[in-house]
Design a protein around this motif. Structure first.
Motif, mmCIF file in Angstrom:
data_model
loop_
_atom_site.group_PDB
_atom_site.id
_atom_site.type_symbol
_atom_site.label_atom_id
_atom_site.label_comp_id
_atom_site.label_asym_id
_atom_site.label_seq_id
_atom_site.Cartn_x
_atom_site.Cartn_y
_atom_site.Cartn_z
ATOM 1 N N PHE B 134 0.826 -1.206 0.000
ATOM 2 C CA PHE B 134 0.000 0.000 0.000
ATOM 3 C C PHE B 134 0.865 1.262 0.000
ATOM 4 O O PHE B 134 0.606 2.207 -0.759
ATOM 5 C CB PHE B 134 -0.947 -0.009 1.207
ATOM 6 C CG PHE B 134 -1.951 1.115 1.193
ATOM 7 C CD1 PHE B 134 -3.124 1.006 0.470
ATOM 8 C CD2 PHE B 134 -1.713 2.282 1.902
ATOM 9 C CE1 PHE B 134 -4.054 2.038 0.448
ATOM 10 C CE2 PHE B 134 -2.628 3.328 1.888
ATOM 11 C CZ PHE B 134 -3.802 3.198 1.159
ATOM 12 N N ASN B 135 1.907 1.249 0.851
ATOM 13 C CA ASN B 135 2.799 2.416 0.903
ATOM 14 C C ASN B 135 3.454 2.673 -0.458
ATOM 15 O O ASN B 135 3.649 3.822 -0.854
ATOM 16 C CB ASN B 135 3.852 2.225 1.996
ATOM 17 C CG ASN B 135 3.310 2.566 3.388
ATOM 18 O OD1 ASN B 135 2.387 3.370 3.519
ATOM 19 N ND2 ASN B 135 3.875 1.944 4.408
ATOM 20 N N GLU B 136 3.774 1.572 -1.159
ATOM 21 C CA GLU B 136 4.338 1.709 -2.511
ATOM 22 C C GLU B 136 3.344 2.393 -3.453
ATOM 23 O O GLU B 136 3.707 3.265 -4.250
ATOM 24 C CB GLU B 136 4.711 0.326 -3.069
ATOM 25 C CG GLU B 136 6.002 -0.262 -2.501
ATOM 26 C CD GLU B 136 7.193 0.678 -2.705
ATOM 27 O OE1 GLU B 136 7.345 1.208 -3.824
ATOM 28 O OE2 GLU B 136 7.947 0.907 -1.728
ATOM 29 N N LYS B 137 2.085 1.970 -3.325
ATOM 30 C CA LYS B 137 1.051 2.550 -4.189
ATOM 31 C C LYS B 137 0.879 4.039 -3.908
ATOM 32 O O LYS B 137 0.637 4.824 -4.830
ATOM 33 C CB LYS B 137 -0.283 1.816 -3.997
ATOM 34 C CG LYS B 137 -0.307 0.446 -4.658
ATOM 35 C CD LYS B 137 -1.627 -0.251 -4.407
ATOM 36 C CE LYS B 137 -1.588 -1.696 -4.886
ATOM 37 N NZ LYS B 137 -2.673 -2.502 -4.288
ATOM 38 N N LEU B 138 0.993 4.414 -2.633
ATOM 39 C CA LEU B 138 0.883 5.833 -2.284
ATOM 40 C C LEU B 138 1.980 6.633 -2.992
ATOM 41 O O LEU B 138 1.751 7.737 -3.478
ATOM 42 C CB LEU B 138 0.980 6.036 -0.776
ATOM 43 C CG LEU B 138 -0.215 5.597 0.073
ATOM 44 C CD1 LEU B 138 0.052 5.879 1.546
ATOM 45 C CD2 LEU B 138 -1.484 6.312 -0.357
ATOM 46 N N LYS B 139 3.165 6.033 -3.014
ATOM 47 C CA LYS B 139 4.298 6.697 -3.687
ATOM 48 C C LYS B 139 3.973 6.928 -5.153
ATOM 49 O O LYS B 139 4.217 7.998 -5.701
ATOM 50 C CB LYS B 139 5.544 5.805 -3.573
ATOM 51 C CG LYS B 139 6.501 6.240 -2.474
ATOM 52 C CD LYS B 139 7.830 5.501 -2.643
ATOM 53 C CE LYS B 139 8.460 5.220 -1.299
ATOM 54 N NZ LYS B 139 9.453 4.126 -1.364
ATOM 55 N N LYS B 140 3.419 5.862 -5.779
ATOM 56 C CA LYS B 140 3.084 5.965 -7.210
ATOM 57 C C LYS B 140 2.056 7.040 -7.471
ATOM 58 O O LYS B 140 2.022 7.644 -8.540
ATOM 59 C CB LYS B 140 2.582 4.612 -7.729
ATOM 60 C CG LYS B 140 3.722 3.660 -8.034
ATOM 61 C CD LYS B 140 3.247 2.423 -8.767
ATOM 62 C CE LYS B 140 4.336 1.371 -8.741
ATOM 63 N NZ LYS B 140 3.816 0.032 -8.423
#
Lengths: 155, 388
Positions: B134-140
């Motif tokens: 999820f944190n990765e998706k936030l970055k994207k």
């Protein structure tokens, strides 16, 4: 450095050298060593530059941060109302008889500590027990003892 | 399991399938004030038990001028009889993360935390994996926000928000004086929006379906639905999402075993309702509000044992900081034991009730203040069982 000191310096590295990291660090020590020794608490205090009394004060507040030696496997049986109604007494009796210890005690070979806990959040599937971090809902006196075997109880 | 009288709702556990991400992308393009207006309009109140309007909480935190703010998800579910948050965390964690992220966007925070009780450590491994994704998706999405996990260590009182902050800051979980409230000075003394797990999922779902659909459920005073944890003497224990504002009578018809004598609403710190009052008791903010714990007792149960169990629980879980709670819990427990043994006259129960009144006024936090709820409701309704 002792193994405890190595462990603590790793945990400090991971979580940071601030008071906010105290809980994760203490939790990390208990995860490995099952309790917080005096040495461990003094080392944590030195690393975080706070008093050892502060570390003990915090640790002694929390049920899961034991400050007395515990066995390799810590068994906690839920004793709160719903599990009480589902006869947690029988589970505790079976475990006491099998391990030959009372609640609060540790076996002579340091393999098991038997404790009770307040509501573990499985009221629809009581009686429930935790062994370390693993949860076992709907146990019977028989299955509770079998579970101990899984954790290497010597018969 | 079938329920005959009550209509089941399916919002919290509704099929995830990429829903969270779609909601997040859509919502991050909206004006934060509009999101707050939607939440206020929906009538959503905190689902942890206290029932503070969620939209207002977010608005107050947003209005604070401070470069550092936090969102915290309170997953320190410790109330006896409650296990809904565990199920929500296991089954739809993305919806929780999304609620946290939306809250962070609205109030202007860069960090979110989930404080999860130590008894649920077995959930951490999976939760961590999902959280990293999820944190990765936030970055994207180029949204500067990150969520972290924190664990409790077996202290019921840490579910009290200010005690939770103390714990996260590395101290004993002793509640603070209020005010200041968390929206002004919470974690690290910064403005903090702290919400229950279930509340955050509802915020995600209100952003998804709009306030109208949510508002259509429940009653004027208790909008929407709620997840109930049903346990005790019932053939169908478990988690049920139901409309708020239901009559207790209907609940007992659906969940009781045909021999229900009392229902404890809201866990150990809640109220015990006896059979003769099932008809005129409403589950909701206009009647008895609850974090969702519904414990059913049939006629084979001794209400003395039930009360004794609750009081033992409070004696152990009182943080010991303030005298009314520390001493009060002990005296209530000793008191009913003395009455039971005949060492004190039945009239001593009146003295003990006065003690609960003092605790309600003088205890520092909700724990000590609410011990009188089970005490008085059980003693008043089952006086004979307590004495003889």
């Amino acid at each position: 450095m002792s193994t405890t000191e190595v462990l603590i310096s790793e945990l400090v590295e991971l979580h940071g050298r601030t008071r906010n990291s105290l809980m994760p660090i203490l939790q990390g020590v208990v995860q490995q060593e099952k309790y917080l020794s005096e040495d461990a608490m003094i080392t944590v205090a030195r690393e975080l530059n706070i008093s050892a009394a502060d570390v003990f004060g915090t640790a002694s507040f929390y049920t899961f941060l034991d400050t007395i030696p515990r066995g390799k496997n810590v068994v906690r049986v839920c004793k709160t109302i719903s599990c009480h109604m589902k006869n947690k007494e029988a589970i505790i009796r079976a475990l006491e008889d099998t391990l030959k210890i009372k609640v609060g005690e540790t076996t002579h070979d340091k393999q098991f500590t038997l404790l009770t806990a307040n509501c573990l959040g499985w009221c629809h599937k009581g009686p429930v027990m935790l062994v370390n971090d693993e949860v076992y809902p709907e146990v019977t006196p028989e299955t509770a003892v079998e579970i101990l075997n899984k954790y290497g109880r010597s018969k | 399991m079938e329920t005959k009288k009550l209509k089941k709702v399916d919002i919290i556990f509704e099929n995830e399938q990429g829903l969270s991400m779609a909601v997040l992308e859509k919502t991050l393009k909206r004006n934060p004030d509009d999101i707050i207006l939607d939440l206020i309009d929906s009538g959503l109140k905190g689902r942890g038990g206290a029932g503070f309007p969620t939209g207002l909480k977010w608005k107050f935190t947003k209005n604070e001028e401070n470069p550092v703010k936090y969102v915290i998800c309170n997953a320190d579910e410790g109330e006896p009889g409650t296990f809904k948050d565990r199920e929500i965390i296991e089954r739809v964690p993305e919806k929780i993360f999304t609620g946290i992220a939306i809250c962070g966007y609205v109030i202007g925070a860069k960090e979110g935390y989930i404080y999860i009780r130590g008894e649920y450590n077995f959930l951490l491994k999976n939760l961590n994996v999902k959280l990293q994704e999820f944190n990765e998706k936030l970055k994207k999405l180029h949204f500067d926000f990150k969520i972290y996990l924190r664990s409790g260590s077996g202290a019921y009182v840490c579910g009290e928000e200010s005690a939770l902050f103390e714990s996260m800051e590395g101290f004993r979980g002793e509640p603070r004086n209020k005010p200041p409230y968390p929206t002004v000075a919470g974690y690290n003394s910064k403005p903090t929006a702290i919400n229950n797990v279930e509340t955050l999922v509802y915020t995600t779902m209100i952003c998804h379906m709009g306030p109208e659909k949510f508002k259509a459920l429940g009653t004027t005073d208790s909008r929407g639905s709620k997840v109930f944890s049903v346990s005790g003497d019932t053939p169908i224990p478990g988690i049920y999402e139901l409309e708020l504002g239901m009559p207790l009578h209907d609940f007992v018809e659906d969940f009781g075993d045909g021999d229900t004598k009392a229902v404890q609403i809201g866990g150990a710190s809640g109220f015990c309702v006896t059979r003769k009052k099932f008809n005129d008791t409403i589950i909701g903010f206009e009647g008895i509000p609850t974090g969702g714990s519904m414990m059913i007792f049939n006629s084979s149960r001794s209400m003395y044992n039930v009360l004794h169990d609750y009081l033992e629980f409070f004696c152990e879980e009182s943080c010991g900081q303030c005298t009314p709670c520390r001493i009060g819990c002990q005296q209530l427990l000793k008191g009913i034991e003395a009455v039971k043994r005949g060492e004190r006259p039945p009239s001593y129960l009146e003295d003990l009730k006065k003690l609960t009144a003092t605790m309600k006024i003088a205890a520092k936090c909700g724990l000590g203040q609410s011990v009188g709820n089970p005490f008085n409701s059980i003693v008043d309704n089952f006086r004979e069982e307590i004495i003889y």
